[in-house]
Design an enzyme around this catalytic site. Structure first.
Site, PDB file in Angstrom:
ATOM      1  NE  ARG A 311      -4.091   0.239   1.419  1.00 59.73           N
ATOM      2  CZ  ARG A 311      -5.121   0.639   0.859  1.00 59.73           C
ATOM      3  NH1 ARG A 311      -5.428   1.997   0.644  1.00 59.73           N
ATOM      4  NH2 ARG A 311      -5.954   0.155   0.309  1.00 59.73           N
ATOM      5  CD  GLU A 714      -7.051   2.617   6.318  1.00 55.84           C
ATOM      6  OE1 GLU A 714      -6.262   2.056   6.365  1.00 55.84           O
ATOM      7  OE2 GLU A 714      -7.869   2.289   5.313  1.00 55.84           O
TER       8      GLU A 714
END
Lengths: 771, 492
Positions: A311, A714
């Protein structure tokens, strides 16, 4: 009536404020319940040559002591590969690693007993730091490389080039409720585990593996967590497995609740990163080519580190088009705690690297960093393919930047600040705009699925189970709204149940910001199935086609007639029509080639931007966030109050990571900041007196998500980059050059950054330091 | 009355809870209030977040009888021993909701402001705000923030909690747990009688100074306990078995502040809250330090004399009190002496107290004309953090010349310590930047600090000098901002 989209209060708010909300440690247990405490290693790397637990076993109140040998099944709780022993078996790989479990008649007795162990080690060389690990090629997972375009050629040909290094610290989750679980033996080999976990299914699997039983023998239950932030995605398994082992061995209920200091020493954290980069750019600051080598500290085991670093790779572009890029990612194995998921999951670290580079470019060219950022934004119709091959179809960043630049008064304030700084030797102000573009979906396609169960009862009330867990993010609140909306019933007739693996099986972690995207859709599907059945019956009752039946305000209407939803439910039961349905959802369109590191890993992107203004005392490093303006994209909000809460909370948590939260490790590999007395998360006074937080309006998700909303868990964390770069801006007011500012930007780190500048001021600083 | 008079006749602590008297028969001297609430009383609304008084999840409100009614204050139940609550009232989050389920205005304001997410810290915030709700009739933003600096929230970013605090008085009257003299009078009357002192095996709570001093002189290995904000951690974190405890907090004559023409005398049982209120009334420039010392719950339990006697090198009170020329009054048996505060500190965590001698009070001289006073604390986090370093300055300037200077630092040595070489470099010289910069070089003679997780040695040295220069600027400047805090303004 529109229940989805309303700013309704958290479904547990009235319980939170009255102390009636039950957490795992609050559940009444049988009187003979045992309480566990873990014995921990005192070296970072070594072989256990002797472990004398006689004094532990003989301590007051102790019922039993368990080590690796006592585990009926496999001694492992690793989520991806089997490299996370529940109890160290011969080899200790980080300081604080669990060696044994003692169970006693009280929490206090267990903790006291655990300290009586006598353990001897044969020390082994420990690798602690990232540089050290890279030099030794100590990697937990293979190095990954992405090359797009002709980075080396373009770099060589670029009119301007610069290099720098980024140093990013880790972060402890500091969920207010520490890790906790209890296990209650059931009949016929069953085990009920109540766990504070973001991933009940994984705990179920780990417990079954540790006990050597089958998955259906284990039920995992979680009503709510007192905070998760990624720290209870995989890290909940250790205490759950240990409790289950002891419960199996003793036949009694066993609870383990980690003391705060133990929790901070034992459990994984956000990955520290180091990155070296070189960028080539033109006179406008447009990046022509970049080479980036990043390395992260993963700790002793794999945990989720490969995915975290993937990621990071996929977010090193943030909102910028990097046409020619050479990207290398090392995943370092070290003799430290095994780092894990933490809100953002590698993306914050990836983004910080490119933002540093852009800030350097702006300073090298003498341009406003916002202008440099803007010329690098992805295009809406062109310059819109990421370095992992995904075409961006929903780019709202140019609009966000335009709106926020105006609403924050960025240009005027830039002038004011320049005037202030020219007149002020010690106190400098800094201003920064930073964007966020965050990919939504688990990178690994298989996790992007969810299930739900909707039960309607004969009094018209509704009970929902879904696979997601509630950790404060308001998931249950949103799912409740979605189901109430789908059935056209008042919110208070819908109740969301505790998450339970026996109700909805084979779930994914509540993570990757995907909770409401996945579970909202699954719950809606289940509710629609029930509604279709009811519409059929209502059509008959009301004498209209089922398609014309409307479910509104707890009534069912059609042909000018209506009946109560509850009446219809009872009627359906009498007619032997099922009032219960499951729902399932899998995210469409996504695919990811884990080897080639390309594909469309994300269903869509969530966007946002922040403008922060800080004040910095350049003699002491003391600093303060004076004002923040945030404009954030949540699509069409399911609940604006909940979403604003996620944005503000995520922002401040990110600010903690980048400013005051410093994890310190000594040369032996011991964490020296393992309590709130030494590890400083933001306090109330750190929230700026001037904060202007808004949702981007009229921006429904272009993809078919639940009510066209967007994930919000997030992405807002990374809005805090604006604070870091505002501090960097204030440092830069002391002289020319690209400051070397490490994160967290503590007062001491800020003074070091002032010293790192070229020119007179830096020389003066160096003199002071040696005075 | 001596300690031996009570042996064999245990007198358990009794406190009022929800209108009923609880006698804590199943408690030991070190049972914390949090343990007692969550265990024997089964009241799990109060949470454990850290067990060291740093997160506030365990916050409860303690009521004490006062001449004019009751006084309620927030405290950390995780490090407060039950035995110290005798004769008091305890209010927990469960106490506030009415029997019919309706929420208290404080609770309703939190709900309305969307001020809870995971909810685990929420009971602690509710109780900190409840104490504030009782104390005031309206709340400014600054007061709201101040009241919750001891409560950590990891979810919300605090904005909605601050909003709730500022709106809670407008929610309406409390159906349950109202405020006002009439209600306080009723609750005061319901307090358990405390005619005799608490006495447990290993815990004595004398009522008079004479009894305390005598008991301690006779049993000098006893542990003196005041607010317990440090000793509590010996139990919850270090799992230490404590020696017999002598509790200072029930000696009424030590819970006194006496002000004369020349000084303020603050007794050993006076809380930091009350002590700093008295000091700040005379030395307004100490207000920031007072607000940054620990947190409100810590200041409500902890005592100033405890902070001084503890002798921590990073205690916040010592530098400025040493600079002001404070003295500590020491008592051993019937004998009393006083010494300058700086003489109390010998070596790391080692004081010059004789065996069986206790700190009875601290005496702080009153301000004098021409006396410049300042104190600065530097830490990673502004609020509720332990100092990287802390400086106290007091200078007498006459006709532009420094007649006398007293400077002390915390965090720069193993003890709170005067900067005598720096003082010598200032005395007799003009009060100018040149003098100050020259004198700052002498700090290297005075101090050789260590580096730790709070700051490196180099940082401490450098900032020590910067703080001295800031002190000069504060007293000779043009009124320009000297602190980053001064640049913060609330949204118009």
């Amino acid at each position: 009536m529109s229940i989805a989209g309303d700013p309704v209060t958290h479904e547990s708010a009235h319980l939170h404020v009255s102390g009636e909300a039950r957490y795992a440690d609050d559940v009444p247990l049988p009187a003979d319940t045992l309480h566990g405490a873990l014995g921990m290693s005192s070296v970072a790397h070594g072989r256990i040559t002797d472990m004398d637990l006689a004094a532990v076993a003989a301590a007051p109140g102790v019922a039993a002591v368990f080590t690796a040998r006592d585990i009926p099944g496999e001694n492992d709780c690793g989520p991806v590969i089997h490299d996370d022993p529940i109890f160290a078996d011969g080899l200790v790989q980080y300081e604080g690693q669990a060696l044994f479990l003692v169970v006693a008649d009280s929490h206090d007795a267990a903790r006291r007993a655990a300290r009586k162990a006598r353990v001897e080690y044969q020390p082994l060389a420990a690798i602690l730091g990232i540089r050290e690990a890279v030099a030794a090629a100590s990697f937990i997972s293979p190095t990954q490389t992405i090359v797009v375009g002709q980075p080396m050629e373009r770099l060589a040909a670029a009119p301007h080039r610069l290099k720098n290094t980024v140093e990013l610290g880790g972060q402890d989750h500091f969920y207010l409720e520490g890790q906790v679980a209890f296990a209650l033996p059931q009949e016929d080999g069953g085990m009920l585990v109540v766990s504070s976990t973001q991933h009940p299914t994984e705990v179920q699997h780990m417990v079954a593996r540790a006990l050597g039983c089958r998955v259906h023998d284990v039920t995992v239950h979680c009503r709510r967590m007192g905070g998760g932030f990624g720290g209870k995605e995989t890290q909940a398994s250790l205490v759950a497995c240990a409790a289950a082992v002891a419960a199996t061995r003793t036949g009694r209920a066993v609870k383990i609740r980690l003391d705060r200091d133990d929790d901070m020493v034992i459990t994984g954290k956000r990955h520290e990163f180091l990155a070296d980069y070189e960028v080539g750019f033109d006179a406008e600051g447009r990046i022509l080519a970049a080479t980036i080598t990043m390395a992260s500290r993963c700790g002793y085991s794999l945990d989720l580190s490969a995915a975290v670093n993937d990621r990071a790779l996929c977010h090193v572009d943030n909102a910028y088009f990097l046409e020619h890029l050479h990207l290398v990612s090392h995943r370092c194995k070290t003799n430290t705690v095994s780092n894990t998921a933490f809100r953002g999951f590698g993306a914050p670290q990836g983004m910080m690297i490119i933002e540093n580079a852009l800030d350097d470019i702006a300073r090298a060219l003498g341009k406003d960093p916002l202008d440099v950022r803007r010329v690098n934004f992805y295009g809406v119709y062109d310059r819109n393919v990421t370095h992992y091959g995904m075409t961006i179809e929903d780019n709202v960043m140019p609009r966000i930047a335009r709106e926020l630049e105006a609403s924050s008064g960025y240009r005027e304030r830039r002038e004011t600040i320049a005037r202030h700084n020219a007149a002020s030797a010690t106190l400098k102000r800094g201003l920064a705009f930073t964007p966020v573009k965050f990919g939504v979906s688990f990178n690994a396609t298989l996790f992007n699925q969810a299930g739900a169960l909707v039960n309607v009862y004969t009094d018209g009330t509704v009970l929902v189970n879904h696979g997601g867990t509630e950790m404060g993010q308001g998931l249950h609140t949103k799912v409740r709204q979605v189901v109430a909306h789908a059935l056209g019933v008042p919110l208070d007739t819908v109740r969301v149940n505790a998450t339970d693996t026996s109700k909805v099986p084979n779930t994914s972690a509540t993570a990757a910001s995907s909770g409401s995207d996945l579970n909202g859709k699954a719950a809606e599907a289940a509710a629609r199935t029930v509604r279709e059945r009811l519409a059929e019956l209502a059509g008959t009752e009301l004498g209209v086609p089922a398609a014309q039946v409307q479910f509104i305000d707890g009534e069912v209407r059609g042909g000018g007639r209506s009946m109560a939803f509850a009446t219809l439910a009872l009627r359906a039961h009498e007619r032997r029509i099922s009032l219960s349905a499951t729902g399932f959802y899998r995210t469409p369109k996504i695919h990811w080639d884990r080897v080639a590191l390309s594909g469309r890993p994300f269903f869509y992107f969530a966007y946002g931007a922040a403008v922060a203004e800080v004040a910095l005392d350049t003699r002491t490093g003391e600093n303060r966030l004076l004002r923040v303006d945030i404009l954030h994209d949540v699509g069409r909000s399911l609940n604006p109050a909940v979403d604003i809460g996620q944005i503000e909370g995520g922002f401040l948590q990110g600010m903690g990571w980048l400013t005051s939260e410093e994890l310190c490790w000594n040369e032996k590999g011991s964490l020296t900041t393992h309590a709130p007395s030494t590890y400083k998360i933001p306090a109330a006074g750190d929230w700026p007196a001037d904060a202007r937080v808004r949702l981007l309006e009229n921006a429904p998700n272009v993809e078919d998500t639940i009510h066209r909303s967007k994930a919000v868990g997030e992405p807002p964390l990374m809005l805090a980059m604006a604070v870091f770069f505002a501090l960097r801006d204030a440092v830069s007011a002391c002289g020319p050059g690209a400051p070397k500012l490490r994160a967290p930007a503590t007062p001491e780190a800020l003074l070091a950054a002032v010293d790192s500048l070229d020119g007179a001021r830096a020389a003066a600083g160096a003199e002071e330091a040696t005075a | 009355m001596g300690a031996e008079d009570l042996e064999g006749a245990a007198r358990y602590p009794r406190f009022l809870l929800d209108g009923r008297v609880v006698e804590a028969r199943d408690s030991t001297p070190t049972t914390t209030l949090l343990q007692y609430l969550r265990g024997p009383l089964g009241r799990c609304g109060t949470k454990e977040g850290c067990a060291e008084g740093d997160c506030g999840a365990c916050t409860v409100v303690v009521g004490e009888a006062r001449a004019d009614g009751m006084r309620y204050r927030a405290v950390n139940s995780c490090i407060r021993f039950v035995a110290t609550l005798d004769g008091k009232e305890v209010v927990t989050v469960e106490s506030l909701r009415a029997p019919d389920g309706s929420l208290h205005p404080v609770q309703q304001a939190m709900v309305d402001a969307h001020a809870s997410q995971c909810g685990f810290c929420t009971p602690g915030f509710v109780m900190s705000l409840f104490a504030l709700w009782l104390e005031r009739t309206q709340v400014t933003r600054a007061e709201a923030v101040e009241a919750i600096t001891g409560n950590l929230c990891r979810c919300t970013g605090y904005r909605p909690i601050i909003d709730a605090a500022m709106r809670m008085h407008a929610v309406g009257p409390a159906m349950h747990w109202p405020r006002g003299p009439e209600h306080d009078g009723r609750r005061r009357a319901a307090l358990p009688s405390a005619d005799t002192p608490v006495a447990l095996p290993g815990f004595q709570a004398p009522r008079t100074l004479d009894a305390l001093a005598e008991a301690y002189a006779r049993a000098p290995d006893s542990l003196l306990l005041a607010g317990g904000t440090d000793i509590g951690l010996w139990v919850t974190k270090q799992l230490r078995d404590l020696p017999p405890i002598l509790y200072v907090g029930d000696v009424a004559e030590l819970d006194r502040i006496v002000e004369t023409d020349a000084m303020i005398e603050i007794g050993a049982a006076v809380s930091l809250t009350d002590a700093y209120a008295a000091i700040v009334a005379r030395y307004p420039m100490l207000a920031e330090l007072a607000g940054r010392f620990g947190s409100p719950p810590v200041r409500n339990s902890g005592t100033l004399c405890g902070n001084l006697a503890n002798g921590s090198p990073i205690g916040d009170s010592m530098p400025v009190l040493i600079a002001l020329g404070a003295e500590v009054v020491l008592r051993r048996g019937a004998a009393e002496r006083s010494i300058p505060l700086e003489s109390l500190y010998r070596a790391f965590r080692e004081t010059s107290l004789a065996r069986g001698e206790l700190v009875r009070a601290v005496r702080i001289p009153l301000p004098r004309a021409g006396h410049l006073v300042g104190t600065y604390k530097v830490s990673k986090r502004f609020d509720q953090d332990i100092s990287a370093l802390c400086a106290g300055f007091a200078l007498s300037v006459r006709d532009g010349t420094i007649a006398e200077s007293r400077i002390a630092y915390g965090g720069m040595a193993a003890i709170p310590k005067r900067a005598t070489a720096t003082e010598a470099a200032l005395n007799g010289r003009p009060w100018s930047l040149a003098t100050v910069c020259g004198a700052a070089k002498a700090l290297a003679t005075d101090f050789a600090p260590i580096g730790d997780m709070r700051a490196s040695a180099a940082y401490r040295n450098r900032v020590a000098a910067a703080l001295l220069e800031r002190f000069h600027a504060a007293h000779s400047g043009d009124g320009a901002a000297l602190r980053v805090e001064e640049l913060a303004v609330a949204r118009p």
